[in-house]
Write an enzyme that holds these catalytic residues in place. Structure first.
Site, short mmCIF file in Angstrom:
data_model
loop_
_atom_site.label_atom_id
_atom_site.label_comp_id
_atom_site.label_asym_id
_atom_site.label_seq_id
_atom_site.Cartn_x
_atom_site.Cartn_y
_atom_site.Cartn_z
N MET A 27 0.84 -1.20 0.00
CA MET A 27 0.00 0.00 0.00
C MET A 27 0.88 1.26 0.00
SD MET A 27 -3.43 -0.97 2.03
CE MET A 27 -2.82 -0.74 3.69
N GLY A 28 2.14 1.11 -0.37
CA GLY A 28 3.03 2.27 -0.42
C GLY A 28 3.54 2.67 0.95
N HIS A 34 9.32 -3.51 3.41
CA HIS A 34 8.97 -3.67 1.99
C HIS A 34 10.23 -3.95 1.15
CE1 HIS A 34 5.61 -0.86 3.35
NE2 HIS A 34 4.93 -1.90 2.91
N GLN A 145 5.47 -11.90 6.88
CA GLN A 145 4.99 -12.61 8.06
C GLN A 145 4.40 -11.62 9.08
OE1 GLN A 145 4.90 -15.94 8.72
NE2 GLN A 145 4.03 -15.44 10.73
N LYS A 146 4.78 -10.35 8.96
CA LYS A 146 4.24 -9.29 9.83
C LYS A 146 2.71 -9.33 9.87
CE LYS A 146 3.89 -4.90 11.52
NZ LYS A 146 2.56 -4.54 11.13
N GLN A 150 -3.11 -12.48 7.33
CA GLN A 150 -3.23 -12.18 5.89
C GLN A 150 -2.46 -13.21 5.07
OE1 GLN A 150 -2.79 -8.08 4.24
NE2 GLN A 150 -0.77 -8.77 3.65
N SER A 182 6.38 -0.52 10.20
CA SER A 182 5.02 -0.43 9.68
C SER A 182 4.83 0.97 9.10
CB SER A 182 4.01 -0.64 10.81
OG SER A 182 2.73 -0.16 10.42
N ARG A 184 2.34 2.60 9.40
CA ARG A 184 1.59 3.36 10.41
C ARG A 184 2.47 3.89 11.53
NH1 ARG A 184 -2.57 -0.60 8.87
NH2 ARG A 184 -4.37 0.56 8.09
P1 AMP Z 1 1.46 -2.97 3.47
O1 AMP Z 1 2.04 -1.95 2.55
O2 AMP Z 1 1.49 -2.58 4.91
O3 AMP Z 1 0.12 -3.47 2.99
O4 AMP Z 1 2.43 -4.22 3.39
C1 AMP Z 1 2.83 -4.76 2.16
C2 AMP Z 1 3.59 -6.03 2.42
O5 AMP Z 1 4.74 -5.74 3.23
C3 AMP Z 1 2.78 -7.08 3.19
O6 AMP Z 1 3.06 -8.37 2.66
C4 AMP Z 1 3.30 -6.93 4.60
O7 AMP Z 1 3.16 -8.10 5.37
C5 AMP Z 1 4.75 -6.60 4.35
N1 AMP Z 1 5.35 -5.92 5.51
C6 AMP Z 1 4.86 -4.87 6.20
N2 AMP Z 1 5.65 -4.56 7.24
C7 AMP Z 1 6.68 -5.45 7.22
C8 AMP Z 1 7.84 -5.67 8.03
N3 AMP Z 1 8.11 -4.91 9.10
N4 AMP Z 1 8.67 -6.69 7.70
C9 AMP Z 1 8.43 -7.48 6.62
N5 AMP Z 1 7.36 -7.32 5.81
C10 AMP Z 1 6.49 -6.32 6.10
#
Ligand code: AMP
Length: 273
Positions: A27-28, A34, A145-146, A150, A182, A184
């Site tokens: 989601m950017g 990422h 895995q975070k 999902q 994150s 967030r």
């Molecule tokens: P998001 O942009 O938050 O939707 O995350 C996109 C992808 O990045 C998803 O597969 C998340 O599980 C992964 N992700 C988010 N935070 C982390 C992290 N701290 N370590 C590894 N992968 C992550």
């Protein structure tokens, strides 16, 4: 190779290679977590596609869809640095027909744990991920895995719907003090951030124990002292997200969700019994 930015499905179709393709959906507001997914993807296929799409379908009413961080220009720099080939960044109008009716149901597994707090969230996640799979047609897709539930649900969708894609899970990337990265986290004030550290501290305390009951007890004690508003703390089977019994042996996920200030954070660790 120059990074190609595809703003709609027609651009994407032009950019897609005929060789093997790895997809990293995001989601950017890209961070080091990422980046680690992109590096995994880079090692797995000839072409790496990163999608950047804040999916309205997976946000409930009153959640943070409108204030979710959007940092597209820096995201493109990150993707270029990581040797990504294509960024797919569609608009919501390009992704969703105005009269759309049909989506993916995450079933009962989508209504427990995180799904119990965020009704409809996983239906929205699976619907967009299936659409991304259909548009990008990746050989492999990498998820963190975070977001353990999902990841489990995506594996279930691939199995239940016979999707021709391999799912790779990547470990959680953390700050040196333990906080899971994150998008967030950028909402957190200095005080919030200090409070938020109790999440990883609780997981670590739990993971140091050797039986399910003591794992739960140690993590609960750490959270109780923290001032966090805890949504749940569970010790579950990584494939089903059902609570594991005290007699359990094998790998389990210790997962937590909590609110600090106006920000909701989730985290988890794997524990082996
Ligand atoms: P998001 O942009 O938050 O939707 O995350 C996109 C992808 O990045 C998803 O597969 C998340 O599980 C992964 N992700 C988010 N935070 C982390 C992290 N701290 N370590 C590894 N992968 C992550």
């Amino acid at each position: 190779m120059e990074l190609i930015v595809a703003h709609d499905r027609a651009d994407l179709e032009k950019a897609r290679s005929s060789g093997s393709v790895a997809l990293v959906p995001t989601m950017g507001a890209l961070h080091e977590g990422h980046r680690s997914l992109m590096r995994q993807a880079r090692a797995l296929a000839e072409q790496v596609v990163v999608s950047v799409f804040v999916n309205p379908l997976q946000f409930g009413p009153g959640e943070d869809f409108s204030r979710y961080p959007r940092t597209f220009d820096t995201d493109l720099d990150v993707c270029a640095e990581e040797g990504v080939d294509v960024v797919f960044a569609p608009s919501a109008d390009d992704m969703y027909r105005p009269d759309r009716q049909v989506g993916v149901s995450a079933g009962e597994m989508g209504a427990i744990v995180e799904g119990a707090v965020r009704p409809g969230h996983f239906d929205g996640v699976l619907t967009v991920v299936l659409k991304l799979f259909n548009l990008v047609r990746p050989d492999v897709a990498v998820f963190g895995q975070k977001d353990a539930q999902q990841l489990a649900l995506i594996r279930r969708m691939v199995a239940d719907l016979d999707l021709p894609v391999e799912i790779v899970g990547a470990p959680t990337v953390r700050e040196p003090d333990g906080l899971a990265l994150s998008s967030r986290n950028r909402y957190l004030t200095t005080d919030d951030r200090r409070t938020a550290l109790a999440l990883s501290r609780a997981l670590l305390a739990g993971a140091a124990e050797s039986a399910p009951a003591s794992v739960r007890a140690a993590a609960t004690a750490e959270l109780a002292a923290s001032g966090l508003a805890v949504d749940y703390l569970v010790l579950v089977d990584p494939a089903t997200f059902a609570e594991v019994p005290d007699s359990f042996s094998g790998q389990a996920v210790l997962a937590v969700a909590a609110r600090v200030g106006t920000t909701r954070l989730i985290d988890n660790v794997l524990v082996t019994f």
